[in-house]
Design a protein around this motif. Structure first.
Motif, mmCIF file in Angstrom:
data_model
loop_
_atom_site.group_PDB
_atom_site.id
_atom_site.type_symbol
_atom_site.label_atom_id
_atom_site.label_comp_id
_atom_site.label_asym_id
_atom_site.label_seq_id
_atom_site.Cartn_x
_atom_site.Cartn_y
_atom_site.Cartn_z
ATOM 1 N N LEU A 1 -9.055 1.684 1.246
ATOM 2 C CA LEU A 1 -7.975 2.249 2.042
ATOM 3 C C LEU A 1 -8.311 2.221 3.523
ATOM 4 N N THR A 2 -7.275 2.134 4.330
ATOM 5 C CA THR A 2 -7.404 2.377 5.761
ATOM 6 C C THR A 2 -6.671 3.681 6.032
ATOM 7 N N VAL A 3 -7.090 4.379 7.061
ATOM 8 C CA VAL A 3 -6.485 5.681 7.336
ATOM 9 C C VAL A 3 -6.354 5.891 8.837
ATOM 10 N N THR A 4 -5.272 6.543 9.203
ATOM 11 C CA THR A 4 -5.109 7.060 10.557
ATOM 12 C C THR A 4 -4.975 8.569 10.416
ATOM 13 N N LEU A 5 -5.958 9.273 10.949
ATOM 14 C CA LEU A 5 -5.973 10.729 10.872
ATOM 15 C C LEU A 5 -4.943 11.315 11.840
ATOM 16 N N PRO A 6 -4.556 12.570 11.648
ATOM 17 C CA PRO A 6 -3.621 13.206 12.583
ATOM 18 C C PRO A 6 -4.115 13.167 14.032
ATOM 19 N N THR A 7 -5.431 13.068 14.237
ATOM 20 C CA THR A 7 -6.009 12.996 15.592
ATOM 21 C C THR A 7 -5.865 11.611 16.207
ATOM 22 N N GLY A 8 -5.465 10.608 15.401
ATOM 23 C CA GLY A 8 -5.353 9.237 15.882
ATOM 24 C C GLY A 8 -6.560 8.378 15.533
ATOM 25 N N LEU A 9 -7.653 8.982 15.100
ATOM 26 C CA LEU A 9 -8.839 8.244 14.685
ATOM 27 C C LEU A 9 -8.504 7.371 13.486
ATOM 28 N N THR A 10 -9.038 6.144 13.443
ATOM 29 C CA THR A 10 -8.823 5.268 12.298
ATOM 30 C C THR A 10 -10.147 5.003 11.592
ATOM 31 N N ALA A 11 -10.076 4.748 10.306
ATOM 32 C CA ALA A 11 -11.261 4.463 9.506
ATOM 33 C C ALA A 11 -10.834 3.671 8.280
ATOM 34 N N ALA A 12 -11.813 3.219 7.527
ATOM 35 C CA ALA A 12 -11.557 2.494 6.283
ATOM 36 C C ALA A 12 -12.715 2.758 5.333
ATOM 37 N N GLY A 13 -12.425 2.651 4.052
ATOM 38 C CA GLY A 13 -13.478 2.838 3.069
ATOM 39 C C GLY A 13 -12.936 2.833 1.651
ATOM 40 N N TRP A 14 -13.809 3.148 0.720
ATOM 41 C CA TRP A 14 -13.529 3.090 -0.709
ATOM 42 C C TRP A 14 -13.369 4.480 -1.300
ATOM 43 N N THR A 15 -12.464 4.613 -2.261
ATOM 44 C CA THR A 15 -12.313 5.853 -3.018
ATOM 45 C C THR A 15 -12.028 5.513 -4.473
ATOM 46 N N ASP A 16 -12.406 6.429 -5.352
ATOM 47 C CA ASP A 16 -12.092 6.237 -6.774
ATOM 48 C C ASP A 16 -10.799 6.968 -7.144
ATOM 49 N N ARG A 17 -10.090 7.470 -6.141
ATOM 50 C CA ARG A 17 -8.792 8.120 -6.372
ATOM 51 C C ARG A 17 -7.669 7.154 -6.041
ATOM 52 N N ASP A 18 -6.678 7.094 -6.900
ATOM 53 C CA ASP A 18 -5.497 6.260 -6.652
ATOM 54 C C ASP A 18 -4.452 7.132 -5.974
ATOM 55 N N VAL A 19 -4.527 7.199 -4.640
ATOM 56 C CA VAL A 19 -3.639 8.095 -3.895
ATOM 57 C C VAL A 19 -2.173 7.708 -4.053
ATOM 58 N N PHE A 20 -1.896 6.441 -4.299
ATOM 59 C CA PHE A 20 -0.512 6.016 -4.449
ATOM 60 C C PHE A 20 0.059 6.474 -5.794
ATOM 61 N N ALA A 21 -0.770 6.548 -6.808
ATOM 62 C CA ALA A 21 -0.316 7.051 -8.112
ATOM 63 C C ALA A 21 -0.120 8.564 -8.077
ATOM 64 N N GLU A 22 -0.876 9.244 -7.218
ATOM 65 C CA GLU A 22 -0.735 10.697 -7.115
ATOM 66 C C GLU A 22 0.624 11.075 -6.526
ATOM 67 N N GLY A 23 1.193 10.204 -5.700
ATOM 68 C CA GLY A 23 2.550 10.397 -5.193
ATOM 69 C C GLY A 23 2.762 11.589 -4.289
ATOM 70 N N THR A 24 1.746 11.987 -3.561
ATOM 71 C CA THR A 24 1.893 13.148 -2.695
ATOM 72 C C THR A 24 1.938 12.734 -1.228
ATOM 73 N N CYS A 25 2.997 12.015 -0.885
ATOM 74 C CA CYS A 25 3.211 11.536 0.470
ATOM 75 C C CYS A 25 4.591 11.958 0.939
ATOM 76 N N GLU A 26 4.730 12.148 2.242
ATOM 77 C CA GLU A 26 6.069 12.443 2.775
ATOM 78 C C GLU A 26 6.975 11.222 2.549
ATOM 79 N N MET A 27 6.375 10.028 2.669
ATOM 80 C CA MET A 27 7.150 8.804 2.546
ATOM 81 C C MET A 27 6.216 7.648 2.136
ATOM 82 N N PHE A 28 6.758 6.734 1.333
ATOM 83 C CA PHE A 28 6.014 5.536 0.955
ATOM 84 C C PHE A 28 6.637 4.330 1.630
ATOM 85 N N ALA A 29 5.822 3.325 1.930
ATOM 86 C CA ALA A 29 6.311 2.062 2.480
ATOM 87 C C ALA A 29 5.566 0.928 1.793
ATOM 88 N N GLY A 30 6.225 -0.190 1.637
ATOM 89 C CA GLY A 30 5.581 -1.366 1.064
ATOM 90 C C GLY A 30 5.753 -1.503 -0.405
#
Length: 186
Positions: A157-186
């Motif tokens: 995943l890549t991420v942009t934090l609320p502070t504007g900082l960006t990062a990338a890395g690996w997780t064993d969680r499928d955040v897209f399957a969890e469906g806890t987003c204000e909005m999805f794109a793509g």
């Protein structure tokens, strides 16, 4: 998405810049695995990207071999032909971080979770439970996924934090399957 559908989708997109960027990302992922295994590079692009600190012969483990096979299949489907005679570094997101990662993601179509609402997600340096934590993704962050994973159960995943900082890395969680987003794109 199947590789044929992917190749067809890229073929109908205007201009070659998108496909070139995609192929550069695949080239980086494949060759980063070889560089980490000690491969020396004779091309200007290889030397500009990975330097000349190498041992000569590269020996990949089974996990790396599977990843390289997946990358090569996608490169073939896209008819990638990266110009390795150029000495300019690749224009790949999070290049410095990606060069240090022991596990490489494979470029794929982009999805985004705008306004993550779930519990904090830990991103790791590699696709392994014992890999060093890179950052915690707090609620309110925007999470992107434009890479597939050759490592079962892991997501890059890549991420942009609320502070504007960006990062990338690996997780064993499928955040897209969890469906806890204000909005999805793509």
């Amino acid at each position: 998405m199947g590789l044929r559908v992917l190749a067809l989708a890229l073929a109908v997109l205007p201009g070659g810049a998108f496909a070139d960027t995609w192929c550069d990302d695949l080239w980086l992922a494949r060759n980063a695995l070889f560089a980490q295994a000690g491969q020396c590079f004779g091309t200007p692009l290889g030397r500009a990207t990975f330097g000349e600190d190498c041992t000569g012969a590269a020996s990949l483990d089974d996990r790396q071999k599977r990843a390289v096979e997946m990358i090569r299949r996608q490169e073939a489907a896209l008819d990638c032909d990266v110009d390795t005679s150029r000495a300019a570094p690749l224009d790949v997101d999070h290049l410095t971080l990606r060069l240090r990662m022991p596990d490489q993601p494979i470029r794929d179509f982009e999805s985004a979770c705008i306004g993550w609402q779930g519990r904090a997600v830990t991103l790791r340096h590699g696709a392994r439970a014992d890999a060093v934590a890179v950052i915690e993704i707090p609620p309110g962050s925007d999470i992107g996924s434009y890479h597939a994973s050759p490592y079962a159960g892991w997501h890059f995943l890549t991420v942009t934090l609320p502070t504007g900082l960006t990062a990338a890395g690996w997780t064993d969680r499928d955040v897209f399957a969890e469906g806890t987003c204000e909005m999805f794109a793509g």
